[in-house]
Design a protein around this motif. Structure first.
Motif, PDB file in Angstrom:
ATOM      1  N   ASP A 177       0.827  -1.202   0.000  1.00 58.33           N
ATOM      2  CA  ASP A 177       0.000   0.000   0.000  1.00 58.33           C
ATOM      3  C   ASP A 177       0.867   1.259   0.000  1.00 58.33           C
ATOM      4  OD1 ASP A 177      -2.255  -1.554  -0.012  1.00 58.33           O
ATOM      5  OD2 ASP A 177      -2.714  -1.280   2.113  1.00 58.33           O
ATOM      6  N   ASP A 178       1.968   1.234   0.744  1.00 53.73           N
ATOM      7  CA  ASP A 178       2.872   2.385   0.756  1.00 53.73           C
ATOM      8  C   ASP A 178       3.523   2.577  -0.608  1.00 53.73           C
ATOM      9  OD1 ASP A 178       2.227   2.689   3.381  1.00 53.73           O
ATOM     10  OD2 ASP A 178       4.179   2.099   4.184  1.00 53.73           O
ATOM     11  N   ALA A 179       3.909   1.462  -1.232  1.00 58.70           N
ATOM     12  CA  ALA A 179       4.530   1.550  -2.553  1.00 58.70           C
ATOM     13  C   ALA A 179       3.539   2.114  -3.570  1.00 58.70           C
ATOM     14  CB  ALA A 179       5.023   0.176  -2.990  1.00 58.70           C
ATOM     15  N   ARG A 180       2.310   1.660  -3.495  1.00 65.19           N
ATOM     16  CA  ARG A 180       1.285   2.188  -4.406  1.00 65.19           C
ATOM     17  C   ARG A 180       1.027   3.669  -4.124  1.00 65.19           C
ATOM     18  NH1 ARG A 180      -2.656   0.330  -8.238  1.00 65.19           N
ATOM     19  NH2 ARG A 180      -3.571   2.299  -8.966  1.00 65.19           N
ATOM     20  N   GLY A 181       1.058   4.040  -2.843  1.00 69.59           N
ATOM     21  CA  GLY A 181       0.901   5.444  -2.499  1.00 69.59           C
ATOM     22  C   GLY A 181       2.001   6.309  -3.083  1.00 69.59           C
ATOM     23  N   GLY A 182       3.231   5.779  -3.111  1.00 65.05           N
ATOM     24  CA  GLY A 182       4.331   6.515  -3.722  1.00 65.05           C
ATOM     25  C   GLY A 182       4.125   6.724  -5.211  1.00 65.05           C
ATOM     26  N   VAL A 183       3.572   5.721  -5.882  1.00 68.42           N
ATOM     27  CA  VAL A 183       3.285   5.868  -7.310  1.00 68.42           C
ATOM     28  C   VAL A 183       2.193   6.905  -7.529  1.00 68.42           C
ATOM     29  CG1 VAL A 183       2.520   4.678  -9.398  1.00 68.42           C
ATOM     30  CG2 VAL A 183       4.016   3.498  -7.784  1.00 68.42           C
ATOM     31  N   GLU A 184       1.150   6.862  -6.696  1.00 67.81           N
ATOM     32  CA  GLU A 184       0.079   7.849  -6.832  1.00 67.81           C
ATOM     33  C   GLU A 184       0.616   9.267  -6.606  1.00 67.81           C
ATOM     34  OE1 GLU A 184      -2.865   7.275  -7.885  1.00 67.81           O
ATOM     35  OE2 GLU A 184      -2.818   5.081  -7.852  1.00 67.81           O
ATOM     36  N   ALA A 185       1.512   9.407  -5.635  1.00 64.87           N
ATOM     37  CA  ALA A 185       2.118  10.717  -5.401  1.00 64.87           C
ATOM     38  C   ALA A 185       2.915  11.169  -6.616  1.00 64.87           C
ATOM     39  CB  ALA A 185       3.009  10.666  -4.165  1.00 64.87           C
ATOM     40  N   ALA A 186       3.612  10.238  -7.248  1.00 55.49           N
ATOM     41  CA  ALA A 186       4.395  10.568  -8.437  1.00 55.49           C
ATOM     42  C   ALA A 186       3.512  11.052  -9.572  1.00 55.49           C
ATOM     43  CB  ALA A 186       5.200   9.346  -8.886  1.00 55.49           C
ATOM     44  N   ILE A 187       2.386  10.379  -9.756  1.00 54.41           N
ATOM     45  CA  ILE A 187       1.455  10.789 -10.817  1.00 54.41           C
ATOM     46  C   ILE A 187       0.969  12.215 -10.574  1.00 54.41           C
ATOM     47  CG2 ILE A 187      -0.793  10.300 -11.869  1.00 54.41           C
ATOM     48  CD1 ILE A 187      -0.262   7.316 -10.995  1.00 54.41           C
ATOM     49  N   GLY A 188       0.579  12.500  -9.335  1.00 54.87           N
ATOM     50  CA  GLY A 188       0.130  13.840  -9.013  1.00 54.87           C
ATOM     51  C   GLY A 188       1.213  14.885  -9.197  1.00 54.87           C
ATOM     52  N   THR A 189       2.455  14.523  -8.858  1.00 53.82           N
ATOM     53  CA  THR A 189       3.566  15.459  -9.004  1.00 53.82           C
ATOM     54  C   THR A 189       3.843  15.766 -10.472  1.00 53.82           C
ATOM     55  OG1 THR A 189       4.575  14.733  -6.929  1.00 53.82           O
ATOM     56  CG2 THR A 189       6.015  15.805  -8.531  1.00 53.82           C
ATOM     57  N   LEU A 190       3.839  14.740 -11.312  1.00 56.72           N
ATOM     58  CA  LEU A 190       4.055  14.978 -12.743  1.00 56.72           C
ATOM     59  C   LEU A 190       2.967  15.884 -13.315  1.00 56.72           C
ATOM     60  CD1 LEU A 190       5.102  11.378 -13.864  1.00 56.72           C
ATOM     61  CD2 LEU A 190       6.582  13.393 -13.789  1.00 56.72           C
ATOM     62  N   ARG A 191       1.746  15.641 -12.914  1.00 58.24           N
ATOM     63  CA  ARG A 191       0.654  16.496 -13.412  1.00 58.24           C
ATOM     64  C   ARG A 191       0.807  17.925 -12.886  1.00 58.24           C
ATOM     65  NH1 ARG A 191      -2.412  12.881 -15.977  1.00 58.24           N
ATOM     66  NH2 ARG A 191      -2.980  10.899 -14.992  1.00 58.24           N
ATOM     67  N   GLN A 192       1.235  18.064 -11.649  1.00 58.11           N
ATOM     68  CA  GLN A 192       1.436  19.396 -11.086  1.00 58.11           C
ATOM     69  C   GLN A 192       2.463  20.181 -11.884  1.00 58.11           C
ATOM     70  OE1 GLN A 192       2.233  20.398  -6.671  1.00 58.11           O
ATOM     71  NE2 GLN A 192       4.260  20.293  -7.559  1.00 58.11           N
ATOM     72  N   TYR A 193       3.595  19.550 -12.194  1.00 58.55           N
ATOM     73  CA  TYR A 193       4.628  20.273 -12.937  1.00 58.55           C
ATOM     74  C   TYR A 193       4.211  20.531 -14.384  1.00 58.55           C
ATOM     75  CZ  TYR A 193       7.839  20.159  -9.046  1.00 58.55           C
ATOM     76  OH  TYR A 193       8.424  20.361  -7.823  1.00 58.55           O
ATOM     77  N   ALA A 194       3.408  19.637 -14.942  1.00 56.55           N
ATOM     78  CA  ALA A 194       2.890  19.901 -16.289  1.00 56.55           C
ATOM     79  C   ALA A 194       2.034  21.158 -16.304  1.00 56.55           C
ATOM     80  CB  ALA A 194       2.088  18.699 -16.780  1.00 56.55           C
TER      81      ALA A 194
END
Length: 447
Positions: free
Chosen positions: A76-93
């Protein structure tokens, strides 16, 4: 590089280390690609980063599984890290196209423009404890501002890091994102390459110092988020049980392998007995759900810090010995009687250890918490507004958290201090770090 599953000890992968020629060629390709990428419209760069976020979202389960197998991070923590990454990429876009400079008005026939430009080639060296989320921030900010990137994932999770970077690289032109696998020798070569304009590193303070020295020889900019020795202060007047829950979360989540984990605990004497009893109970509850440490080498380091404290007079109340059986598990551990000279208080342990020091009052806790060579973050649990104000003014760290060990608003930024690094490694301000400001003075021609 041989990677073992920290839960079982089984071999997960064998990954070849890039040679000197491979590293040099990767930097060369990035240098060539950087010119065209810098002139690509900002909206097109943002669209590429958005596409990379979509690709990562489609591969979220794969990335989480790779991360779990290589580092032992709970699924669950690993999946949470991926979800955070997706949000971060969208934020910088979203932030990239609106990143802007300033104009200054001089005389009526002249204008000065301050224009942010990409720096060129960014070497990104990322850690193992949250490999996808951390890499997403640095790659996303570098790419959306027009830089080319050479990325070296941690040698402790090379497949996770490479797979994530491959998904991002597929969305940008060839050469804009290069990937090299390897250990510290590969990172050192990238830092020393005079064609690299920025080195962004998240990892140990010792490595960060070596990178800074290498970059100084050819003038590359350095962004460092390095070790932390984060203090937690438990003031009088707060619930001991709630304070223990906060301390346990900060010390034991992800087996203590979080950059801003709680590393030292100061509790005022009036709270000590009730707080320590509650913290021991919390440690026993965490024992059933804690994951392993990343590898045996790290477990030896963590236990060495505990053993040093015991030799110097600390008392183990729960845990304190490596768990027998397969894998590299270490139990949640609570110690009392800790002193500043112990390794647990002087250095970053990065394990599920809660060392407690009892102090007479809040002022003493604040003074001792501030007396440290690191400067990443600190937490203060208090119901006293004056104490809270004094704490955030006094503590020489990049982030002060009042009454919550984790959390923060989206898009927040912080700059570590002293041995913990330099430069802003996330948030909108990271776009400023990834660009250089050029001033253009524009006057009307003479007659």
């Amino acid at each position: 590089m041989t990677v073992l599953d920290p839960r079982t000890g089984d071999t997960v992968a064998r990954v070849p280390i890039a040679g000197e020629a491979d590293c040099a060629a990767a930097v060369g390709r990035a240098r060539v690609a950087s010119t065209t990428w810098a002139r690509t419209p900002a909206a097109d760069r943002a669209a590429a980063v958005t596409a990379s976020a979509d690709a990562v979202a489609a591969a979220a389960d794969e990335l989480a599984e790779l991360n779990q197998r290589e580092t032992g991070k709970p699924r669950d923590d690993a999946r949470g890290g991926v979800e955070a990454a997706i949000g971060t990429l969208r934020q910088y876009a979203q932030l990239g196209p609106v990143h802007r400079g300033r104009s200054l008005l001089g005389g009526p026939a002249a204008t000065d423009m301050m224009v942010p430009e990409p720096r060129g080639v960014v070497a990104v060296l990322t850690p193992w404890n949250d490999p996808v989320a951390v890499a997403a921030g640095l790659l996303g900010a570098a790419l959306v501002t027009g830089n080319a990137v050479v990325h070296k994932p941690s040698e402790r999770c090379p497949r996770t890091g490479r797979r994530f970077a491959e998904l991002v690289a597929a969305a940008v032109p060839d050469g804009v994102l290069e990937i090299v696998d390897g250990d510290g020798r590969v990172g050192a070569q990238l830092a020393a390459d005079d064609r690299v304009d920025v080195v962004a590193h998240v990892g140990s303070s010792a490595t960060g110092r070596a990178i800074a020295q290498a970059c100084a020889t050819h003038g590359a900019k350095v962004l460092l988020e390095n070790g932390g020795n984060d203090a937690l202060i438990v003031d009088a007047g707060v619930s001991p049980r709630w304070a223990a829950e906060q301390a346990a979360q900060g010390a034991f989540a992800n087996a203590g392998q979080i950059c801003v984990a709680v590393e030292r605990i100061y509790v005022v004497a009036s709270q000590a007995d009730a707080f320590v009893d509650a913290l021991v109970a919390e440690a026993r509850r965490w024992d059933e759900r804690i994951g392993p440490l990343v590898d045996e080498r790290h477990r030896v380091l963590v236990h060495g810090h505990v053993a040093d404290a015991v030799r110097r007079g600390a008392r183990v109340l729960v845990g304190g010995e490596p768990r027998p059986g397969p894998g590299t598990f270490y139990p949640p551990t609570v110690l009392t009687g800790c002193t500043p000279d112990m390794l647990l208080f002087a250095e970053e342990t990065f394990g599920p250890i809660a060392p407690v020091r009892v102090v007479p009052d809040f002022a003493t806790a604040l003074t001792e918490a501030a007396d440290d060579r690191y400067g990443l973050a600190a937490t203060v649990l208090t119901a006293d507004m004056a104490h809270a104000q004094e704490a955030w003014h006094t503590l020489p760290v990049g982030t002060v958290k009042i009454n919550a060990v984790f959390g923060g608003a989206p898009g927040g930024s912080a700059e570590p201090r002293r041995a913990s690094g330099s430069g802003i490694g996330y948030g909108p301000e990271l776009l400023d770090e990834m660009t250089a400001m050029k001033v253009v003075h524009w006057s009307a021609p003479g007659e």
